[in-house]
Design a protein around this motif. Structure first.
Motif, PDB file in Angstrom:
ATOM      1  N   LEU A 197      50.811   7.746  85.049  1.00 26.32           N
ATOM      2  CA  LEU A 197      49.602   6.988  84.710  1.00 26.32           C
ATOM      3  C   LEU A 197      49.039   6.391  85.988  1.00 26.32           C
ATOM      4  N   MET A 198      47.776   6.689  86.277  1.00 28.02           N
ATOM      5  CA  MET A 198      47.063   6.094  87.407  1.00 28.02           C
ATOM      6  C   MET A 198      46.308   4.868  86.905  1.00 28.02           C
ATOM      7  N   VAL A 199      46.643   3.704  87.436  1.00 26.34           N
ATOM      8  CA  VAL A 199      45.989   2.447  87.061  1.00 26.34           C
ATOM      9  C   VAL A 199      45.079   2.028  88.202  1.00 26.34           C
ATOM     10  N   GLY A 200      43.810   1.790  87.921  1.00 27.84           N
ATOM     11  CA  GLY A 200      42.883   1.399  88.979  1.00 27.84           C
ATOM     12  C   GLY A 200      41.697   0.622  88.457  1.00 27.84           C
ATOM     13  N   ASP A 201      40.964   0.005  89.397  1.00 25.27           N
ATOM     14  CA  ASP A 201      39.837  -0.848  89.010  1.00 25.27           C
ATOM     15  C   ASP A 201      38.479  -0.256  89.371  1.00 25.27           C
ATOM     16  N   THR A 202      38.467   0.972  89.897  1.00 27.81           N
ATOM     17  CA  THR A 202      37.214   1.543  90.377  1.00 27.81           C
ATOM     18  C   THR A 202      37.026   2.957  89.822  1.00 27.81           C
ATOM     19  N   LEU A 203      35.899   3.178  89.174  1.00 26.07           N
ATOM     20  CA  LEU A 203      35.677   4.454  88.495  1.00 26.07           C
ATOM     21  C   LEU A 203      35.621   5.630  89.455  1.00 26.07           C
ATOM     22  N   LEU A 204      34.886   5.490  90.556  1.00 21.43           N
ATOM     23  CA  LEU A 204      34.593   6.644  91.410  1.00 21.43           C
ATOM     24  C   LEU A 204      35.671   6.911  92.458  1.00 21.43           C
ATOM     25  N   THR A 205      36.737   6.127  92.470  1.00 22.22           N
ATOM     26  CA  THR A 205      37.869   6.429  93.350  1.00 22.22           C
ATOM     27  C   THR A 205      39.131   6.606  92.518  1.00 22.22           C
ATOM     28  N   ASP A 206      39.622   5.523  91.927  1.00 20.63           N
ATOM     29  CA  ASP A 206      40.879   5.569  91.169  1.00 20.63           C
ATOM     30  C   ASP A 206      40.790   6.496  89.960  1.00 20.63           C
ATOM     31  N   ILE A 207      39.796   6.268  89.123  1.00 18.75           N
ATOM     32  CA  ILE A 207      39.724   6.988  87.852  1.00 18.75           C
ATOM     33  C   ILE A 207      39.257   8.428  88.064  1.00 18.75           C
TER      34      ILE A 207
END
Length: 250
Positions: A197-207
């Motif tokens: 699972l990748m957890v992140g706060d930014t759509l265009l990098t993390d997600i």
């Protein structure tokens, strides 16, 4: 607040933890210090930090091999140049006729912006050397309400002005996720993408990066993404997480 306890609970639950970050401002050893020696032990040792500085280091090691490399950033960020076996030189200490082998943008701090950016701009107009941007983030959060300009924005600005193609490292590039996946498999033979699972706060990098690599993603709304407009942002950019949480602690 609360993140160290959360990491401890995840570790106790048998989860293997890694940080995949575009931060190239300091070494993995420095990044790991707040998470080591805690009451739960060493939660995130240096080998659990996969960052874009490591990608830049590997490029320099293979492609440049020797000589001086001019850099933007704090002295700590020069670790990635030194670790490649090269000699780091702050941009303002580099004469325009200096025999440098590359320019690396590592961090947005550690220099006086106007004279330094003007100086590196004139160096790049006159010299045919590779330029490495070791953090593709355009901005980063500094508190709950504000963001600051990051190295990616500086790279975009300079690339347009000198009309040369730079070499970029960082999320959402698949190389970052592939590097992290390989590292995780060393500790967990047989690890499959469906286990991550990748957890992140930014759509265009993390997600976006996690989606492209084929792993599940969770967007947390306690960082770069506005909690009140995240649905509209997802629709606008066509990037959709598998899960959404109001906070990293949820």
């Amino acid at each position: 607040d609360g993140v160290v306890d959360l990491l401890g609970r995840l570790k106790d639950a048998g989860k293997d933890l890694y940080v995949v970050t575009n931060d190239a401002s300091k070494s993995p050893e420095t990044m790991s210090r707040p998470f080591c020696g805690t009451s739960q032990g060493d939660l995130l040792p240096p080998d659990r930090f996969i960052n874009s500085g490591l990608m830049a280091r590997d490029y320099l090691r293979e492609k440049i091999r020797e000589g001086k490399v001019a850099y933007l950033g704090k002295p700590d960020s020069a670790f990635y140049i030194e670790d490649a076996g090269l000699q780091p030189v702050p941009v303002l200490e580099c004469p325009e006729d200096e025999d440098i082998k590359a320019v690396v943008l590592l961090d947005d701090e550690g220099f006086d912006w106007q004279p330094t950016l003007n100086h590196v701009l004139n160096i790049l107009r006159r010299r045919w050397v590779p330029v490495v941007v070791a953090n593709s983030d355009p901005a980063y959060p500094v508190n709950d309400r504000h963001v600051a300009i990051a190295v990616g924005s500086l790279g975009d600005l300079m690339q347009g002005l000198v009309r040369k193609r730079f070499i970029w490292f960082g999320k959402p590039d698949a190389y970052m996720f592939s590097f992290a996946y390989t590292q995780a498999q060393l500790n967990n033979p047989g690890l499959a993408k469906r286990d991550i699972l990748m957890v992140g706060d930014t759509l265009l990098t993390d997600i976006l990066g996690g989606n492209k690599f084929g792993i599940d993603t969770a967007l947390v709304l306690s960082g770069n993404t506005d909690p009140g407009h995240y649905r509209q942002l997802c629709e606008a950019c066509g990037v959709f997480p598998d899960f959404v949480s109001s906070s990293i602690l949820e």
